[in-house]
Structure formats: structure tokens, C-alpha cells
Design a protein around this motif. Structure first.
Motif, PDB file in Angstrom:
ATOM      1  N   ILE A   6     -18.656 -57.409 -25.548  1.00 43.64           N
ATOM      2  CA  ILE A   6     -18.932 -58.039 -24.259  1.00 43.64           C
ATOM      3  C   ILE A   6     -20.324 -57.627 -23.818  1.00 43.64           C
ATOM      4  CG2 ILE A   6     -18.263 -58.164 -21.823  1.00 43.64           C
ATOM      5  CD1 ILE A   6     -15.383 -57.543 -22.732  1.00 43.64           C
ATOM      6  N   VAL A   7     -21.134 -58.580 -23.403  1.00 44.44           N
ATOM      7  CA  VAL A   7     -22.464 -58.294 -22.880  1.00 44.44           C
ATOM      8  C   VAL A   7     -22.403 -58.399 -21.363  1.00 44.44           C
ATOM      9  CG1 VAL A   7     -24.885 -58.976 -22.841  1.00 44.44           C
ATOM     10  CG2 VAL A   7     -23.574 -59.191 -24.957  1.00 44.44           C
ATOM     11  N   GLY A   8     -22.652 -57.297 -20.667  1.00 42.32           N
ATOM     12  CA  GLY A   8     -22.674 -57.304 -19.209  1.00 42.32           C
ATOM     13  C   GLY A   8     -21.660 -56.371 -18.602  1.00 42.32           C
ATOM     14  N   GLY A   9     -22.145 -55.377 -17.844  1.00 45.19           N
ATOM     15  CA  GLY A   9     -21.277 -54.399 -17.207  1.00 45.19           C
ATOM     16  C   GLY A   9     -21.101 -54.629 -15.721  1.00 45.19           C
ATOM     17  N   GLY A  10     -21.052 -55.902 -15.339  1.00 42.29           N
ATOM     18  CA  GLY A  10     -20.689 -56.247 -13.970  1.00 42.29           C
ATOM     19  C   GLY A  10     -19.185 -56.389 -13.850  1.00 42.29           C
ATOM     20  N   ILE A  11     -18.741 -56.879 -12.703  1.00 42.04           N
ATOM     21  CA  ILE A  11     -17.308 -56.890 -12.420  1.00 42.04           C
ATOM     22  C   ILE A  11     -16.537 -57.837 -13.331  1.00 42.04           C
ATOM     23  CG2 ILE A  11     -17.341 -58.685 -10.607  1.00 42.04           C
ATOM     24  CD1 ILE A  11     -15.470 -56.712  -8.997  1.00 42.04           C
ATOM     25  N   VAL A  12     -17.161 -58.953 -13.757  1.00 41.82           N
ATOM     26  CA  VAL A  12     -16.475 -59.893 -14.642  1.00 41.82           C
ATOM     27  C   VAL A  12     -16.367 -59.330 -16.060  1.00 41.82           C
ATOM     28  CG1 VAL A  12     -16.604 -62.177 -15.717  1.00 41.82           C
ATOM     29  CG2 VAL A  12     -17.085 -61.921 -13.280  1.00 41.82           C
ATOM     30  N   GLY A  13     -17.459 -58.764 -16.562  1.00 42.28           N
ATOM     31  CA  GLY A  13     -17.421 -58.177 -17.893  1.00 42.28           C
ATOM     32  C   GLY A  13     -16.434 -57.030 -17.987  1.00 42.28           C
ATOM     33  N   LEU A  14     -16.411 -56.177 -16.971  1.00 37.67           N
ATOM     34  CA  LEU A  14     -15.515 -55.027 -16.983  1.00 37.67           C
ATOM     35  C   LEU A  14     -14.053 -55.443 -16.839  1.00 37.67           C
ATOM     36  CD1 LEU A  14     -17.711 -52.681 -14.776  1.00 37.67           C
ATOM     37  CD2 LEU A  14     -17.159 -52.314 -17.189  1.00 37.67           C
ATOM     38  N   GLY A  26      -5.207 -51.815 -29.455  1.00 36.30           N
ATOM     39  CA  GLY A  26      -5.805 -51.453 -30.728  1.00 36.30           C
ATOM     40  C   GLY A  26      -7.051 -52.231 -31.069  1.00 36.30           C
ATOM     41  N   ILE A  27      -7.426 -53.206 -30.249  1.00 30.55           N
ATOM     42  CA  ILE A  27      -8.634 -53.969 -30.498  1.00 30.55           C
ATOM     43  C   ILE A  27      -9.855 -53.048 -30.441  1.00 30.55           C
ATOM     44  CG2 ILE A  27      -8.945 -54.588 -28.056  1.00 30.55           C
ATOM     45  CD1 ILE A  27     -10.052 -57.275 -28.947  1.00 30.55           C
ATOM     46  N   LYS A  28     -10.796 -53.254 -31.370  1.00 31.19           N
ATOM     47  CA  LYS A  28     -12.047 -52.490 -31.359  1.00 31.19           C
ATOM     48  C   LYS A  28     -13.043 -53.251 -30.492  1.00 31.19           C
ATOM     49  CE  LYS A  28     -13.588 -50.564 -35.047  1.00 31.19           C
ATOM     50  NZ  LYS A  28     -14.126 -50.368 -36.428  1.00 31.19           N
ATOM     51  N   LEU A  29     -13.155 -52.808 -29.261  1.00 35.34           N
ATOM     52  CA  LEU A  29     -13.946 -53.531 -28.266  1.00 35.34           C
ATOM     53  C   LEU A  29     -15.146 -52.702 -27.834  1.00 35.34           C
ATOM     54  CD1 LEU A  29     -12.825 -55.743 -25.381  1.00 35.34           C
ATOM     55  CD2 LEU A  29     -14.232 -53.761 -24.792  1.00 35.34           C
ATOM     56  N   LEU A  30     -16.269 -53.377 -27.722  1.00 36.59           N
ATOM     57  CA  LEU A  30     -17.510 -52.749 -27.255  1.00 36.59           C
ATOM     58  C   LEU A  30     -18.054 -53.545 -26.087  1.00 36.59           C
ATOM     59  CD1 LEU A  30     -20.045 -50.849 -27.571  1.00 36.59           C
ATOM     60  CD2 LEU A  30     -20.975 -52.623 -29.096  1.00 36.59           C
ATOM     61  N   LEU A  31     -18.476 -52.856 -25.033  1.00 33.38           N
ATOM     62  CA  LEU A  31     -19.199 -53.487 -23.929  1.00 33.38           C
ATOM     63  C   LEU A  31     -20.567 -52.832 -23.823  1.00 33.38           C
ATOM     64  CD1 LEU A  31     -17.957 -54.494 -20.416  1.00 33.38           C
ATOM     65  CD2 LEU A  31     -20.000 -53.065 -20.611  1.00 33.38           C
ATOM     66  N   ILE A  32     -21.619 -53.654 -23.755  1.00 35.86           N
ATOM     67  CA  ILE A  32     -22.963 -53.115 -23.574  1.00 35.86           C
ATOM     68  C   ILE A  32     -23.535 -53.590 -22.249  1.00 35.86           C
ATOM     69  CG2 ILE A  32     -23.400 -52.933 -26.053  1.00 35.86           C
ATOM     70  CD1 ILE A  32     -25.197 -55.417 -25.823  1.00 35.86           C
ATOM     71  N   GLU A  33     -24.259 -52.701 -21.598  1.00 29.92           N
ATOM     72  CA  GLU A  33     -24.877 -52.979 -20.299  1.00 29.92           C
ATOM     73  C   GLU A  33     -26.283 -52.395 -20.305  1.00 29.92           C
ATOM     74  OE1 GLU A  33     -26.393 -53.470 -16.768  1.00 29.92           O
ATOM     75  OE2 GLU A  33     -24.531 -54.496 -17.331  1.00 29.92           O
ATOM     76  N   GLY A 168     -27.194 -48.449 -20.583  1.00 23.59           N
ATOM     77  CA  GLY A 168     -28.591 -48.295 -20.961  1.00 23.59           C
ATOM     78  C   GLY A 168     -28.895 -48.904 -22.317  1.00 23.59           C
ATOM     79  N   THR A 169     -28.223 -50.012 -22.629  1.00 21.88           N
ATOM     80  CA  THR A 169     -28.368 -50.659 -23.942  1.00 21.88           C
ATOM     81  C   THR A 169     -28.763 -52.118 -23.720  1.00 21.88           C
ATOM     82  OG1 THR A 169     -26.677 -49.181 -24.868  1.00 21.88           O
ATOM     83  CG2 THR A 169     -27.221 -51.174 -26.122  1.00 21.88           C
ATOM     84  N   ARG A 170     -29.996 -52.445 -24.004  1.00 19.78           N
ATOM     85  CA  ARG A 170     -30.542 -53.767 -23.713  1.00 19.78           C
ATOM     86  C   ARG A 170     -30.472 -54.663 -24.943  1.00 19.78           C
ATOM     87  NH1 ARG A 170     -33.978 -55.693 -19.741  1.00 19.78           N
ATOM     88  NH2 ARG A 170     -34.110 -53.570 -18.895  1.00 19.78           N
ATOM     89  N   ASP A 186     -31.938 -52.285 -28.109  1.00 16.42           N
ATOM     90  CA  ASP A 186     -32.911 -51.197 -28.167  1.00 16.42           C
ATOM     91  C   ASP A 186     -32.267 -49.881 -28.579  1.00 16.42           C
ATOM     92  OD1 ASP A 186     -31.461 -50.776 -25.861  1.00 16.42           O
ATOM     93  OD2 ASP A 186     -33.190 -50.535 -24.541  1.00 16.42           O
ATOM     94  N   LYS A 187     -30.947 -49.890 -28.802  1.00 13.29           N
ATOM     95  CA  LYS A 187     -30.236 -48.701 -29.277  1.00 13.29           C
ATOM     96  C   LYS A 187     -29.595 -48.932 -30.647  1.00 13.29           C
ATOM     97  CE  LYS A 187     -31.159 -46.386 -25.545  1.00 13.29           C
ATOM     98  NZ  LYS A 187     -30.174 -46.156 -24.467  1.00 13.29           N
ATOM     99  N   GLY A 188     -30.085 -49.941 -31.370  1.00 17.19           N
ATOM    100  CA  GLY A 188     -29.561 -50.222 -32.697  1.00 17.19           C
ATOM    101  C   GLY A 188     -28.784 -51.529 -32.742  1.00 17.19           C
TER     102      GLY A 188
END
Length: 403
Positions: A6-14, A26-33, A168-170, A186-188
Motif C-alpha cells: 500500500i502506498v500512503g500512510g493516511g487514514i485510507v491507506g492505514l 498471514g498476508i505479507k503486507l507492506l505499507l510505505i509512507e 520516511g520511504t519515498r 529512496d530506501k531500496g
């Protein structure tokens, strides 16, 4: 390889992250903000209102999500000890020409299955003694909440369900693989089988990075607020709104009692020259040029020229801003208000000049893009998260499911 990013750490993304880890354990989930904190933009700079849904077209996502969201948001706050107050609001007509508009709004409230009541001037003053009105509508299900607190609880629950969150991941670029998306940041790099774009003010850009041509472009509008000085807060008991102008796409200046007891007055809506431009002097060349070269913006500006000029004048003149407040509460004086923080609304604008008037979700291969999530997105965040999760296929890795 993540199952979903998920891209975006606002209220909808979270909210979406929390819902997905519950729906697919068990889903492998990543959120970047990209920011170092949650809810740094629209989610943390909104009015804090729990919206009832009275304004929205019956049958629309907005109407459905707000009606259900106003209930589930209160339940969520109760369950997790987050501050909220269902204080109700009044919508008032102050001129004869507004009375038919008020009646139309009352009818819409009934169509949206809301408990709304028409009020005489005396009944309005029983609720809000300092208001001047010819008539009003009482909307008891409206309230206010600590949406930053809600965001942090969503994040906590998403992590507790096994989700990973990188602040802190753009995002810089997206590569489309055969069965995956590779997100260059910018963090890989992070690879995922499915992408959900909840990037708010940058949602159209993220969609383009993913290879989708969005139906609308984000044009930022800054909402400028004042607040009542502490010794004048007694002028407002709950929330006071004017009848909205049907020819102008913003609600108009109103009074909101915030969850901390302060009273915010506004917003004044003006074009921002930066997508995250919270001050009059904020400027970004790319953002500015994208707006100025977009035909849809100029069509909107032409259609709303007189109202737009008034918003600009009010932005530059405290006296004019006070006059707009005095339409609702005549006692308010210039010395009663002081500037407070502004917000920026990510308005999705069509090439025709029309504003996208509802939530806009666009599907792509292995992706869902939330291309418009305007108010009442905070109120409806749980319902939006559920709706997105309903559209996400089974993603849990076989090794995880079989473990």
C-alpha cells in the motif's frame, strides 16, 4: 516478495492495511509512507468532523460510506478509547432565497435515511443561542473525532496483524513485472504481487507511475482557517453550517467545535501553488505548472469565476472573512478570531472542468488506485477499507497459508 504493498500512510491507506490483515490472516503486507509520521497531510489537517452524509447524492459512495461510517467510526472510537463527541450540527438559512435550498437539503437527508429535523428560528436558537437564522436543519449524527488518534490505532492494529510499515520511504518509480510490481524507493526496492494506491495528494502521479492513465488530475485547494479566541468560544455550542451554494463546489465558511474544545472558523478555499502548500507563500514549480497547463482547471475557473475571486479576496482580507462569519453569528468581531493551521484538499478534476463528486477507484492489472478520496473519507475510512478489501483477490502466499 510481498503479497500486497500500500502506498500512503493516511487514514485510507492505514484503514485498508488493517482491514486486509484481518481479512487475509498471514498476508505479507507492506505499507510505505514518504513522511516520518502518519497523517501528515489531509488525514491530520481536516476539520475532524464525523460527517452524517446529508449533502451527498443518494446512492453515491459518499452517501453510503458516510452513513455507515458515521456509525462504525463511533463504534471504533468507543472500542479503542479514542476521543470523539457526537455533538450534532445545525445547517441554517439566513436569507429568504436560501429557504428552498434548505428544504431540498432536508429532503436529501431523508432520502439518505438520516434522522434530520427542520427547525424554526426559535428552535435553532435553543441549540445555538448566538446564531441568526430564518430556519435550520438539525443533524444529530454529526460529531467530531481525533482522527490522528484513529490513524495511529489503525497502524497499531495493522502491525499487530503482521503488516509491515516503513515511514520516511519515498516512492520514485514502479516497474511492472509479469506477475508483480517492483516499487523503487529512496530506501531500496520492494516487490509485491498487488499494489494499492492511497497516496492522496499524489494519487494521480502514483497511478501514472504504475502505468495507468488516471481519469482525473489532482488540483490542490488550500482551506484556510481561523479560530475563536478562548474567551469567545461560548458563541458556538456544536457545529454550525450555512446552506451550501449549489453553484459552488465547496461548503462555505462554517464553525466547528473541535475535539480539544477549540472553535475553528472556515475554511476559505483558494488554489494552492503547491500540493502540500499550507501557507500563502508555498510554491512548487512542478505543481504550479501542472495546474496552469491543465485545461480542466481553466474550465473550472471560468465557471466559478465570481465565487473564486471572492474566496481570493477573503483570503487576503480578514475583514471580509469576518463578514462571512457574521452572516451566521453577528456577534463575531475581528478581534475574536486568530489564524490557525490550514489544510489542502486533493480535488480530482476532470478534463471537462468538472469536479469528481464521488470516490473514484480505478483498477489496473494487479492494482487498485484510489484516485479521489475527498471528505467524508476520514468518517468513512473503515467503510472504504472494507470496499477496497472486497476488491482484492486472495493474495496470501501458499507457504504462509499452508503453515
Amino acid at each position: 516478495m510481498y503479497d500486497c504493498t500500500i502506498v500512503g500512510g493516511g487514514i485510507v491507506g492505514l484503514a485498508t492495511a488493517m482491514t486486509l490483515v484481518r481479512r487475509q490472516p498471514g498476508i505479507k503486507l507492506l505499507l510505505i509512507e514518504k513522511e516520518d509520521h502518519f497523517a501528515e497531510h489531509q488525514s491530520g489537517r481536516n476539520s475532524g468532523v464525523i460527517h452524517s452524509g446529508i449533502y451527498y447524492k443518494p446512492g453515491s459512495f459518499k452517501a453510503k460510506f458516510a452513513r455507515e461510517g458515521s456509525r462504525t467510526m463511533v463504534e471504533f472510537c468507543q472500542e479503542h478509547g479514542i476521543k470523539y463527541d457526537v455533538c450534532g450540527k445545525v445547517i441554517i438559512a439566513v436569507e429568504e432565497k436560501e429557504l428552498p435550498l434548505l428544504d431540498n437539503l432536508y429532503q436529501r437527508g431523508q432520502q439518505n435515511e438520516l434522522n434530520v429535523t427542520m427547525l424554526t428560528p426559535q428552535q435553532v436558537n435553543e441549540i445555538e443561542p448566538h446564531v441568526r437564522a430564518l430556519a435550520g436543519i438539525k443533524v444529530p449524527s454529526t460529531g467530531v473525532a481525533d482522527y490522528k488518534g484513529v490513524c495511529h490505532k489503525y497502524a497499531e492494529l495493522a502491525r499487530a496483524g503482521g503488516g509491515t510499515i516503513h515511514l520516511g520511504t519515498r516512492l520514485k518509480h514502479i516497474r511492472n513485472g509479469d506477475n508483480s510490481k517492483v516499487l523503487e524507493t529512496d530506501k531500496g526496492e520492494f516487490e509485491a504481487r498487488f499494489l494499492i494506491n492511497c497516496a492522496g495528494l499524489h494519487s494521480d502521479r502514483v497511478a501514472k507511475l504504475g502505468g495507468l492513465q488516471p481519469e482525473a488530475k489532482i488540483v490542490p485547494f488550500r482551506g484556510e482557517y481561523f479560530e475563536l479566541v478562548p474567551n469567545r468560544r461560548f458563541l458556538v455550542k456544536s457545529l454550525i453550517y450555512p446552506v451550501p451554494n449549489p453553484d459552488f463546489p465547496f461548503l462555505g465558511v462554517h464553525f466547528t467545535r473541535m475535539i480539544d474544545g477549540s472553535i475553528h472558523c472556515g475554511p476559505n478555499a483558494v488554489l494552492a501553488f503547491k500540493r502540500e502548500g499550507y501557507h500563502k507563500t508555498d510554491f512548487n514549480l512542478r505543481d504550479f505548472c501542472e495546474t496552469m497547463t491543465y485545461g480542466g482547471f481553466w474550465k473550472l475557473a471560468k465557471k466559478n469565476m465570481s465565487e473564486g475571486l471572492m474566496e481570493m479576496r477573503r483570503s487576503l482580507s480578514k475583514a471580509l472573512f469576518v463578514q462571512s462569519l457574521q452572516r451566521l453569528i453577528p456577534e463575531v468581531q475581528a478581534e475574536d478570531i486568530t489564524p490557525c493551521h490550514a489544510g489542502v484538499r486533493a480535488q480530482a478534476l476532470l478534463p471537462t472542468g468538472g469536479m469528481v463528486d464521488d470516490f473514484l477507484f480505478q483498477r489496473d492489472r494487479n492494482a487498485i488506485h484510489v484516485c479521489n478520496a475527498p471528505s467524508p473519507a476520514a468518517t468513512a475510512s473503515l467503510e472504504i477499507g472494507k470496499s477496497i478489501a472486497d476488491q482484492v483477490p486472495e493474495l496470501r502466499s501458499r507457504t504462509t497459508v499452508g503453515a
